[in-house]
Scaffold this motif. Structure first.
Motif, PDB file in Angstrom:
ATOM      1  N   LEU A  97       0.809  -1.218   0.000  1.00  0.00           N
ATOM      2  CA  LEU A  97       0.000   0.000   0.000  1.00  0.00           C
ATOM      3  C   LEU A  97       0.842   1.269   0.000  1.00  0.00           C
ATOM      4  O   LEU A  97       0.456   2.276  -0.613  1.00  0.00           O
ATOM      5  CB  LEU A  97      -0.928   0.003   1.222  1.00  0.00           C
ATOM      6  N   ALA A  98       1.984   1.238   0.682  1.00  0.00           N
ATOM      7  CA  ALA A  98       2.825   2.437   0.727  1.00  0.00           C
ATOM      8  C   ALA A  98       3.314   2.810  -0.671  1.00  0.00           C
ATOM      9  O   ALA A  98       3.252   3.977  -1.075  1.00  0.00           O
ATOM     10  CB  ALA A  98       4.013   2.212   1.663  1.00  0.00           C
ATOM     11  N   LEU A  99       3.783   1.817  -1.424  1.00  0.00           N
ATOM     12  CA  LEU A  99       4.252   2.084  -2.777  1.00  0.00           C
ATOM     13  C   LEU A  99       3.093   2.468  -3.694  1.00  0.00           C
ATOM     14  O   LEU A  99       3.248   3.307  -4.592  1.00  0.00           O
ATOM     15  CB  LEU A  99       4.975   0.858  -3.338  1.00  0.00           C
ATOM     16  N   LEU A 100       1.936   1.868  -3.460  1.00  0.00           N
ATOM     17  CA  LEU A 100       0.768   2.239  -4.262  1.00  0.00           C
ATOM     18  C   LEU A 100       0.395   3.696  -4.016  1.00  0.00           C
ATOM     19  O   LEU A 100       0.049   4.429  -4.950  1.00  0.00           O
ATOM     20  CB  LEU A 100      -0.413   1.331  -3.940  1.00  0.00           C
ATOM     21  N   ALA A 101       0.468   4.137  -2.754  1.00  0.00           N
ATOM     22  CA  ALA A 101       0.151   5.528  -2.429  1.00  0.00           C
ATOM     23  C   ALA A 101       1.104   6.477  -3.146  1.00  0.00           C
ATOM     24  O   ALA A 101       0.687   7.501  -3.700  1.00  0.00           O
ATOM     25  CB  ALA A 101       0.214   5.744  -0.920  1.00  0.00           C
ATOM     26  N   VAL A 102       2.388   6.124  -3.165  1.00  0.00           N
ATOM     27  CA  VAL A 102       3.373   6.963  -3.861  1.00  0.00           C
ATOM     28  C   VAL A 102       3.084   6.986  -5.363  1.00  0.00           C
ATOM     29  O   VAL A 102       3.115   8.036  -6.004  1.00  0.00           O
ATOM     30  CB  VAL A 102       4.803   6.444  -3.593  1.00  0.00           C
ATOM     31  N   ALA A 103       2.792   5.798  -5.925  1.00  0.00           N
ATOM     32  CA  ALA A 103       2.519   5.710  -7.361  1.00  0.00           C
ATOM     33  C   ALA A 103       1.283   6.528  -7.737  1.00  0.00           C
ATOM     34  O   ALA A 103       1.280   7.244  -8.752  1.00  0.00           O
ATOM     35  CB  ALA A 103       2.336   4.253  -7.769  1.00  0.00           C
ATOM     36  N   LEU A 104       0.227   6.450  -6.921  1.00  0.00           N
ATOM     37  CA  LEU A 104      -0.992   7.193  -7.234  1.00  0.00           C
ATOM     38  C   LEU A 104      -0.808   8.693  -7.027  1.00  0.00           C
ATOM     39  O   LEU A 104      -1.403   9.507  -7.751  1.00  0.00           O
ATOM     40  CB  LEU A 104      -2.156   6.679  -6.390  1.00  0.00           C
ATOM     41  N   PHE A 105       0.003   9.075  -6.044  1.00  0.00           N
ATOM     42  CA  PHE A 105       0.301  10.500  -5.863  1.00  0.00           C
ATOM     43  C   PHE A 105       0.954  11.055  -7.130  1.00  0.00           C
ATOM     44  O   PHE A 105       0.571  12.125  -7.626  1.00  0.00           O
ATOM     45  CB  PHE A 105       1.220  10.709  -4.666  1.00  0.00           C
ATOM     46  N   CYS A 106       1.923  10.326  -7.656  1.00  0.00           N
ATOM     47  CA  CYS A 106       2.595  10.757  -8.883  1.00  0.00           C
ATOM     48  C   CYS A 106       1.621  10.768 -10.064  1.00  0.00           C
ATOM     49  O   CYS A 106       1.668  11.670 -10.915  1.00  0.00           O
ATOM     50  CB  CYS A 106       3.781   9.846  -9.180  1.00  0.00           C
ATOM     51  N   SER A 107       0.731   9.783 -10.115  1.00  0.00           N
ATOM     52  CA  SER A 107      -0.269   9.756 -11.183  1.00  0.00           C
ATOM     53  C   SER A 107      -1.183  10.968 -11.111  1.00  0.00           C
ATOM     54  O   SER A 107      -1.571  11.546 -12.135  1.00  0.00           O
ATOM     55  CB  SER A 107      -1.096   8.472 -11.093  1.00  0.00           C
ATOM     56  N   GLY A 108      -1.533  11.349  -9.906  1.00  0.00           N
ATOM     57  CA  GLY A 108      -2.442  12.474  -9.727  1.00  0.00           C
ATOM     58  C   GLY A 108      -1.880  13.795 -10.212  1.00  0.00           C
ATOM     59  O   GLY A 108      -2.646  14.723 -10.517  1.00  0.00           O
ATOM     60  N   LEU A 109      -0.556  13.904 -10.303  1.00  0.00           N
ATOM     61  CA  LEU A 109       0.051  15.168 -10.714  1.00  0.00           C
ATOM     62  C   LEU A 109      -0.359  15.590 -12.117  1.00  0.00           C
ATOM     63  O   LEU A 109      -0.309  16.774 -12.459  1.00  0.00           O
ATOM     64  CB  LEU A 109       1.579  15.056 -10.637  1.00  0.00           C
ATOM     65  N   ALA A 110      -0.765  14.624 -12.936  1.00  0.00           N
ATOM     66  CA  ALA A 110      -1.160  14.955 -14.316  1.00  0.00           C
ATOM     67  C   ALA A 110      -2.642  15.260 -14.451  1.00  0.00           C
ATOM     68  O   ALA A 110      -3.077  15.750 -15.501  1.00  0.00           O
ATOM     69  CB  ALA A 110      -0.786  13.800 -15.248  1.00  0.00           C
ATOM     70  N   VAL A 111      -3.437  14.998 -13.406  1.00  0.00           N
ATOM     71  CA  VAL A 111      -4.891  15.052 -13.561  1.00  0.00           C
ATOM     72  C   VAL A 111      -5.432  16.474 -13.643  1.00  0.00           C
ATOM     73  O   VAL A 111      -6.039  16.867 -14.651  1.00  0.00           O
ATOM     74  CB  VAL A 111      -5.578  14.272 -12.411  1.00  0.00           C
ATOM     75  N   ALA A 112      -5.249  17.273 -12.594  1.00  0.00           N
ATOM     76  CA  ALA A 112      -5.849  18.610 -12.574  1.00  0.00           C
ATOM     77  C   ALA A 112      -5.366  19.493 -13.723  1.00  0.00           C
ATOM     78  O   ALA A 112      -6.187  20.187 -14.353  1.00  0.00           O
ATOM     79  CB  ALA A 112      -5.594  19.284 -11.224  1.00  0.00           C
ATOM     80  N   PRO A 113      -4.061  19.516 -14.053  1.00  0.00           N
ATOM     81  CA  PRO A 113      -3.654  20.329 -15.207  1.00  0.00           C
ATOM     82  C   PRO A 113      -4.342  19.901 -16.503  1.00  0.00           C
ATOM     83  O   PRO A 113      -4.712  20.746 -17.327  1.00  0.00           O
ATOM     84  CB  PRO A 113      -2.136  20.091 -15.275  1.00  0.00           C
ATOM     85  N   THR A 114      -4.519  18.591 -16.678  1.00  0.00           N
ATOM     86  CA  THR A 114      -5.182  18.113 -17.893  1.00  0.00           C
ATOM     87  C   THR A 114      -6.659  18.507 -17.894  1.00  0.00           C
ATOM     88  O   THR A 114      -7.204  18.918 -18.930  1.00  0.00           O
ATOM     89  CB  THR A 114      -5.055  16.585 -18.008  1.00  0.00           C
ATOM     90  N   MET A 115      -7.316  18.402 -16.750  1.00  0.00           N
ATOM     91  CA  MET A 115      -8.723  18.785 -16.668  1.00  0.00           C
ATOM     92  C   MET A 115      -8.902  20.288 -16.910  1.00  0.00           C
ATOM     93  O   MET A 115      -9.841  20.718 -17.598  1.00  0.00           O
ATOM     94  CB  MET A 115      -9.292  18.405 -15.293  1.00  0.00           C
TER      95      MET A 115
END
Length: 424
Positions: A300-318
């Motif tokens: 879960l810790a690595l998943l949290a880090v991976a999803l945090f990095c994934s989220g960095l592209a979301v709001a700018p794209t939206m």
């Protein structure tokens, strides 16, 4: 608050309608999960709960653009109040029916009625567009801010709804969502000074915002993006459950939204170069690539880090996508155009969640992250294939003159200042 954000809120009434929009958008993340939690607690029937949630999502997808089209034609105040009243009444009857043990068909009628919920986010963005239509840099910051507001809604809403349903009483989450909806709609409708001018004559010519050449491309991309979002939620919950820490799933998902929030705030401070459609293609591609690491993590810790990095592209794209919609559709159909992207997103979320659930049941949560990645890459492929269709509407070309499609110009084109009464 930094300078660009101070600048967008310098406009009279902007703080008030943005705050009303925050309140009115809370049901987006509260109603669906609240109804599922309520039904599962009272009846124990998860199948019924899921079917009601799907009915509500489908109804919203069908009715949302039509309601937004009425808003463009008749104005926000005239449409928001009756549409919001039907939605609130539908939730109230559903809650009473569940408490009284009414027949299930009534539940589905009410769930369909919830589909009249106005797209408050589209209404708020239309107001920003009307206020800052001559200042693309300020509009960029405003759209970035609203993307951050969306993320805040999706961080706080589910936690609040589930918490109230489980700690207080089963109907508490949907009840508070209905209160938020009614309050937000009334507050927004009351602010007539910032309401965009309706365009009744333009709509007599017929046609939908979906007919704009680039809009079908955006709707397909948003459907793929929504499928990615829906799959991520289901996958994360299952991933945490498999490791005996189901309660931590909400925190892991919060890191995803937090990454998007932070990126959205920073993006609003920047003045990115190039065209909006170029940034959109880049953003969708980065979202797709960022879905690869979750396939490889083991805890879960690595998943949290991976999803945090994934989220960095979301709001700018939206945020960039909203800039694209503002250029693709005629101004007389702007609210409807924004609502169509929400429709694509809602349909995608439902499909992605359903498919991820099936794959999880068969192959496990780690394998189901392939659904998220596949949906994201399909969205990127659609954006790439439809790139050339993401051109501004003719009226934008006339107004912006020697533009790039990001709205920057050296000066107006000959005749660009003529016939602008419809845009004033």
């Amino acid at each position: 608050m930094s300078s660009p954000y101070r600048a967008i809120f310098a406009a009279p009434g902007s703080r008030a309608f943005s705050a009303a929009g925050l309140v009115g958008r809370m049901p987006l993340s509260m109603l669906g999960i609240g109804i599922v939690t309520m039904i599962s607690q009272i009846t124990g029937q998860y199948g019924l709960a899921g079917a009601l949630s799907a009915t509500m999502a489908l109804s919203t997808a069908v009715l949302g653009p039509y309601i937004s089209r009425l808003v463009d034609r008749h104005g926000q105040a005239r449409v928001l109040r009756p549409a919001g009243a039907v939605a609130v009444l539908s939730v109230a009857v559903l809650l009473l029916g569940v408490r009284a043990g009414a027949p299930h068909w009534l539940y589905f009628v009410c769930a369909a009625g919830v589909g009249t919920t106005p797209s408050v986010g589209a209404m708020v963005r239309a107001r920003w567009s009307a206020i800052h239509r001559g200042a693309p840099e300020l509009l960029h910051t405003a759209y970035s801010f609203e993307s951050v507001v969306d993320e805040i809604v999706f961080i706080v809403g589910p936690i609040l709804s589930i918490g109230l349903c489980t700690v207080w009483f089963a109907e508490a989450g949907p009840l508070l969502a209905a209160v938020f909806l009614g309050t937000g709609v009334l507050l927004l409708a009351a602010q007539r000074g910032t309401e965009p001018q309706p365009h009744p004559r333009a709509h007599h010519a017929g046609g939908s915002a979906l007919r704009a050449p680039g809009m079908p491309v955006l709707v397909v991309v948003f459907a793929g993006t929504g499928a990615m979002f829906g799959a991520v939620e289901v996958n994360t919950l299952a991933f945490a459950d498999e490791r005996g820490h189901k309660a931590l799933a909400s925190l892991v998902l919060a890191t995803y939204a937090l990454g998007s929030c932070l990126a959205g705030v920073v993006f609003g401070l920047l003045r990115p170069g190039g065209s909006a459609r170029g940034r959109f293609l880049l953003g969708v591609t980065l979202m797709a690539v960022s879905m690869i690491p979750p396939l490889l993590v083991g805890n879960l810790a690595l998943l949290a880090v991976a999803l945090f990095c994934s989220g960095l592209a979301v709001a700018p794209t939206m945020a960039t996508s909203m800039s694209l919609v503002e250029r693709l559709v005629p101004r007389a159909r702007l609210t409807e155009g924004i609502a169509w992207t929400s429709t694509g997103l809602a349909v995608g979320v439902s499909l992605g969640a359903a498919l991820a659930g099936r794959v999880t049941d068969r192959s496990g949560a780690s394998a189901a992250f392939a659904v998220s990645a596949g949906a994201a890459f399909l969205a990127a492929a659609a954006a790439g294939l439809g790139y050339r269709r993401l051109r501004p509407a003719p009226e934008r070309e006339d107004v912006h003159g020697g533009y790039d499609d990001d709205g920057r110009q050296d000066g107006p084109a000959p005749g660009a200042l003529e016939g602008r009464g419809d845009l004033a």
